[in-house]
Design an enzyme around this catalytic site. Structure first.
Site, PDB file in Angstrom:
ATOM      1  N   ARG A   1      -4.772  11.608   8.762  1.00 50.58           N
ATOM      2  CA  ARG A   1      -4.743  12.117   7.398  1.00 50.58           C
ATOM      3  C   ARG A   1      -5.437  11.155   6.426  1.00 50.58           C
ATOM      4  O   ARG A   1      -6.509  11.436   5.926  1.00 50.58           O
ATOM      5  CB  ARG A   1      -3.295  12.369   6.952  1.00 50.58           C
TER       6      ARG A   1
ATOM      7  N   ASP B   1       5.489  23.146   1.233  1.00 51.03           N
ATOM      8  CA  ASP B   1       5.719  21.827   1.823  1.00 51.03           C
ATOM      9  C   ASP B   1       6.168  20.784   0.811  1.00 51.03           C
ATOM     10  O   ASP B   1       6.275  19.597   1.152  1.00 51.03           O
ATOM     11  CB  ASP B   1       4.443  21.329   2.519  1.00 51.03           C
TER      12      ASP B   1
ATOM     13  N   ARG C   1      -2.038  21.758   0.718  1.00 54.70           N
ATOM     14  CA  ARG C   1      -1.121  20.867   0.002  1.00 54.70           C
ATOM     15  C   ARG C   1      -1.747  20.198  -1.220  1.00 54.70           C
ATOM     16  O   ARG C   1      -1.078  19.445  -1.934  1.00 54.70           O
ATOM     17  CB  ARG C   1      -0.583  19.792   0.960  1.00 54.70           C
TER      18      ARG C   1
ATOM     19  N   HIS D   1       1.315  10.847  10.694  1.00 53.15           N
ATOM     20  CA  HIS D   1       1.562   9.969   9.558  1.00 53.15           C
ATOM     21  C   HIS D   1       2.266   8.706  10.044  1.00 53.15           C
ATOM     22  O   HIS D   1       3.036   8.741  11.010  1.00 53.15           O
ATOM     23  CB  HIS D   1       2.483  10.644   8.524  1.00 53.15           C
TER      24      HIS D   1
ATOM     25  N   CYS E   1      10.365  12.014   5.416  1.00 53.80           N
ATOM     26  CA  CYS E   1       9.427  12.949   4.792  1.00 53.80           C
ATOM     27  C   CYS E   1      10.014  13.584   3.531  1.00 53.80           C
ATOM     28  O   CYS E   1       9.282  13.920   2.606  1.00 53.80           O
ATOM     29  CB  CYS E   1       9.031  14.048   5.773  1.00 53.80           C
TER      30      CYS E   1
END
Length: 276
Positions: free
Chosen positions: A144, A71, A96, A173, A269
């Site tokens: 998150r 990612d 991550r 997000h 992103c």
């Protein structure tokens, strides 16, 4: 009524090629490990975005991908840079976690002083949940990033931080629900349905003239866009946003990042802004 004249400002971005991008786990509603990724297509789409930034006069720095971190292409999540200071990330999911150290190591190698770097105490996923205007730092929470990261960012950057509650898991997000169109003028677009009633009221008070996205354009990840104050790079499938942006004097540029959408991300992103 003529649209407001827009002048783009040169930007510096950090990106990471999707050399090892794949979807083998699911940590957001967009990720489905049963759907294969066309890696050559993902790389071609990413290169098109990188080249488009450069053609518009922006600088793109590159972060080396890591084979164990698929990612990393979503470079926006690795840190937040404001006034040349870097607040690192602390990821919510173990898949991550190691990306955070890779990002801070890049800043150290590229001339940032140690006093301008901070390893965070609280969970934040970089520009995934922090959006910067000239007046505020808008900060998402709910899926998150920890609300405690908002105070941490405010103390580190010395800028007022406005907390916003996300309530729809598709928009996990802030950068999937809101985009800063003109940071100098505090101008944004957002999808109201992604936010709690109280946060919608705050946004309406702060940005009474904001461009409001429809559910259809939000579901195309149309808010996951990047603007230099004039050009707005956004998913090409968010077709309902193009004309409203033009009416406001912006130049929308549709990008195809359909392979990266399988990981839950699009233009923003993939793009971390290095603000001087």
């Amino acid at each position: 009524m003529r649209p407001t004249p827009r002048t783009p400002s040169p930007r510096r971005y950090l990106m990471c090629p999707p050399t090892h991008f794949t979807v083998t786990y699911s940590i957001n509603p967009w990720m489905d490990p049963t759907k294969p990724v066309d890696l050559p297509l993902a790389l071609a789409q990413w290169e098109d975005l990188r080249d488009r930034y450069r053609s518009l006069g922006h600088t793109v720095e590159l972060l080396d991908p890591h084979p164990a971190l698929p990612d990393m292409v979503f470079a926006a999540n690795g840190a937040t840079v404001v006034d040349g200071r870097v607040l690192g990330a602390k990821f919510a999911y173990p898949e991550r976690t190691d990306e955070a150290a890779v990002h801070l190591a890049w800043f150290r190698r590229n001339g940032w002083a140690e006093e301008d770097l901070r390893e965070p105490d609280h969970v934040n996923e970089g520009e995934g949940d922090f959006a910067v205007t000239s007046t505020w730092i808008l900060a998402g929470r709910g899926f998150r990033s920890s609300p405690l990261s908002h105070d941490e960012a405010q103390e580190f950057f010395g800028r007022p931080v406005i907390g916003l509650e996300l309530v729809d898991p598709r928009y996990y997000h802030l950068d999937t629900a809101l985009c800063v169109l003109d940071d100098a003028r505090d101008e944004v677009m957002y999808y109201p349905g992604a936010f709690s009633p109280g946060s919608r009221a705050v946004l309406a008070r702060l940005f009474p003239d904001a461009l409001l996205a429809t559910e259809e354009d939000a579901a195309a990840l149309g808010m996951n866009a990047v603007s230099d104050g004039r050009h707005v790079l956004l998913p090409q499938t968010a077709v309902g946003l193009f004309e409203p942006l033009r009416r406001r004097g912006f130049e929308p540029i549709g990008m195809d990042l359909s392979e990266l959408l399988k990981g839950g991300g699009s233009v923003k992103c993939c793009t971390q802004e290095l603000r001087p």
